[in-house]
Design a protein around this motif. Structure first.
Motif, short mmCIF file in Angstrom:
data_model
loop_
_atom_site.label_atom_id
_atom_site.label_comp_id
_atom_site.label_asym_id
_atom_site.label_seq_id
_atom_site.Cartn_x
_atom_site.Cartn_y
_atom_site.Cartn_z
N LEU A 85 0.83 -1.20 0.00
CA LEU A 85 0.00 0.00 0.00
C LEU A 85 0.86 1.25 0.00
CD1 LEU A 85 -2.65 1.58 0.33
CD2 LEU A 85 -2.49 1.18 2.81
N ALA A 86 1.91 1.26 0.80
CA ALA A 86 2.79 2.44 0.90
C ALA A 86 3.44 2.77 -0.44
CB ALA A 86 3.84 2.22 1.98
N VAL A 87 3.98 1.75 -1.12
CA VAL A 87 4.66 2.05 -2.40
C VAL A 87 3.65 2.37 -3.49
CG1 VAL A 87 6.76 0.78 -1.85
CG2 VAL A 87 4.88 -0.42 -2.98
N ARG A 88 2.45 1.80 -3.40
CA ARG A 88 1.40 2.15 -4.37
C ARG A 88 1.05 3.64 -4.24
NH1 ARG A 88 -2.22 -1.22 -2.84
NH2 ARG A 88 -1.80 -2.89 -4.34
N LEU A 89 0.90 4.09 -2.99
CA LEU A 89 0.60 5.50 -2.75
C LEU A 89 1.78 6.39 -3.15
CD1 LEU A 89 -1.17 5.31 0.74
CD2 LEU A 89 -2.24 5.73 -1.49
N ALA A 90 2.99 5.94 -2.84
CA ALA A 90 4.18 6.73 -3.18
C ALA A 90 4.27 6.95 -4.69
CB ALA A 90 5.44 6.03 -2.67
N ALA A 91 3.98 5.91 -5.47
CA ALA A 91 4.05 6.01 -6.93
C ALA A 91 3.04 7.02 -7.48
CB ALA A 91 3.83 4.64 -7.56
N LYS A 92 1.94 7.20 -6.75
CA LYS A 92 0.89 8.11 -7.20
C LYS A 92 1.06 9.53 -6.66
CE LYS A 92 -2.66 4.47 -7.48
NZ LYS A 92 -3.94 3.97 -6.91
N ARG A 93 1.77 9.66 -5.53
CA ARG A 93 1.78 10.94 -4.83
C ARG A 93 3.15 11.64 -4.78
NH1 ARG A 93 -1.57 9.38 0.71
NH2 ARG A 93 -3.62 9.07 -0.27
N LEU A 94 4.13 11.12 -5.44
CA LEU A 94 5.48 11.67 -5.30
C LEU A 94 5.51 13.18 -5.49
CD1 LEU A 94 8.17 9.41 -7.04
CD2 LEU A 94 7.79 9.80 -4.60
N ASP A 95 6.01 13.88 -4.47
CA ASP A 95 6.24 15.31 -4.63
C ASP A 95 7.69 15.52 -5.04
OD1 ASP A 95 7.77 15.00 -2.30
OD2 ASP A 95 6.23 15.84 -0.99
N HIS A 96 8.05 16.78 -5.25
CA HIS A 96 9.39 17.08 -5.77
C HIS A 96 10.48 16.61 -4.80
CE1 HIS A 96 12.46 19.24 -8.02
NE2 HIS A 96 12.88 19.76 -6.89
N ARG A 97 10.28 16.83 -3.50
CA ARG A 97 11.30 16.46 -2.52
C ARG A 97 11.48 14.94 -2.46
NH1 ARG A 97 11.53 14.24 2.06
NH2 ARG A 97 9.27 14.12 2.22
N SER A 98 10.36 14.22 -2.39
CA SER A 98 10.45 12.76 -2.30
C SER A 98 11.03 12.17 -3.57
CB SER A 98 9.06 12.16 -2.04
OG SER A 98 8.59 12.49 -0.76
N ARG A 99 10.65 12.72 -4.73
CA ARG A 99 11.20 12.22 -5.98
C ARG A 99 12.71 12.39 -6.01
NH1 ARG A 99 9.50 10.75 -10.81
NH2 ARG A 99 7.34 11.24 -10.29
N GLY A 100 13.18 13.55 -5.57
CA GLY A 100 14.62 13.79 -5.56
C GLY A 100 15.34 12.85 -4.62
N GLU A 101 14.75 12.59 -3.44
CA GLU A 101 15.38 11.69 -2.47
C GLU A 101 15.44 10.27 -3.01
OE1 GLU A 101 14.88 10.20 2.19
OE2 GLU A 101 13.44 11.60 1.32
N LEU A 102 14.34 9.79 -3.59
CA LEU A 102 14.32 8.42 -4.11
C LEU A 102 15.24 8.27 -5.32
CD1 LEU A 102 10.54 7.41 -3.86
CD2 LEU A 102 12.38 7.04 -2.21
#
Length: 217
Positions: free
Chosen positions: A93-110
């Motif tokens: 569930l967490a990674v499903r949500l992450a794939a849909k909700r990535l903001d700029h900061r999280s995208r850069g970190e990942l």
């Protein structure tokens, strides 16, 4: 207000430092925690340290007994199935949500984590803790990227308990390279918005973890 904010920041810092020492068994299970020594080591006062210890107790990483003190909790391998039951539902569930909700900061970190992972060899290190720390860092970043604070807190708790079991097992059998290599595929799926692929990769990843732990323990 400045004192409260400062105390809160120090408590958070103490919590995070002690959390990793307990999770990665640098503080051995059953070991007493001496507040005076820890305060000097972490450079924090009694109040923020005790706030940190209270948080660690709710995370089931320490236990406090009247007139005896505070101790690191034992690593309970008998709860592996219960931990896995929770993680097999909530981690996808967490990674499903992450794939849909990535903001700029999280995208850069990942993206940064994936770049580091693709140029490193954490699974091939002679120190099994390197692989364990990679796993923990990536999972925590994915929990945060899901954008749900309650889900993140729950998964951090269960992820920490699972990592303690893994640290215990790592002394008997190193972490499989394949388990760490899966993270690159997982991060790629999240970064490219492939939510269902990410969820399936994570589901298999968590299942493989439990299987490996049972083979070792």
């Amino acid at each position: 207000m400045k004192e409260t904010k400062s105390s809160g920041s120090l408590a958070t810092r103490a919590f995070e430092l002690l959390q990793d020492k307990l999770v990665f068994l640098e503080i051995a299970p059953g070991e007493p925690l001496n507040e005076t020594r820890l305060g000097l080591e972490l450079e924090v006062g009694r109040t923020p340290l005790r706030e940190a210890l209270k948080r660690l107790e709710t995370e089931r990483l320490v236990a406090t007994f009247p007139r005896r003190g505070t101790f690191a909790t034992p690593v309970d391998i008998t709860v592996l199935s219960e931990i896995s039951e929770v993680r097999e539902v909530l981690e996808p569930l967490a990674v499903r949500l992450a794939a849909k909700r990535l903001d700029h900061r999280s995208r850069g970190e990942l993206k940064d984590l994936k770049d580091q992972l693709d140029t490193a060899t954490p699974g091939g290190s002679s120190n099994p803790q390197d692989a364990l720390r990679w796993d923990s860092t990536i999972h925590r970043a994915l929990y945060c990227a899901a954008g749900n604070a309650h889900l993140e807190a729950t998964l951090n708790r269960y992820g920490n308990l699972a990592t303690r079991i893994w640290c215990l097992a790592a002394t008997r059998n190193p972490t499989p390279v394949e388990h760490i290599a899966t993270h690159s595929q997982l991060l790629d799926a999240v970064l490219n918005g492939r939510s269902e692929d990410a969820a399936e990769i994570m589901r298999e990843h968590v299942g493989e973890f439990e299987q490996h732990m049972r083979e070792v323990l």
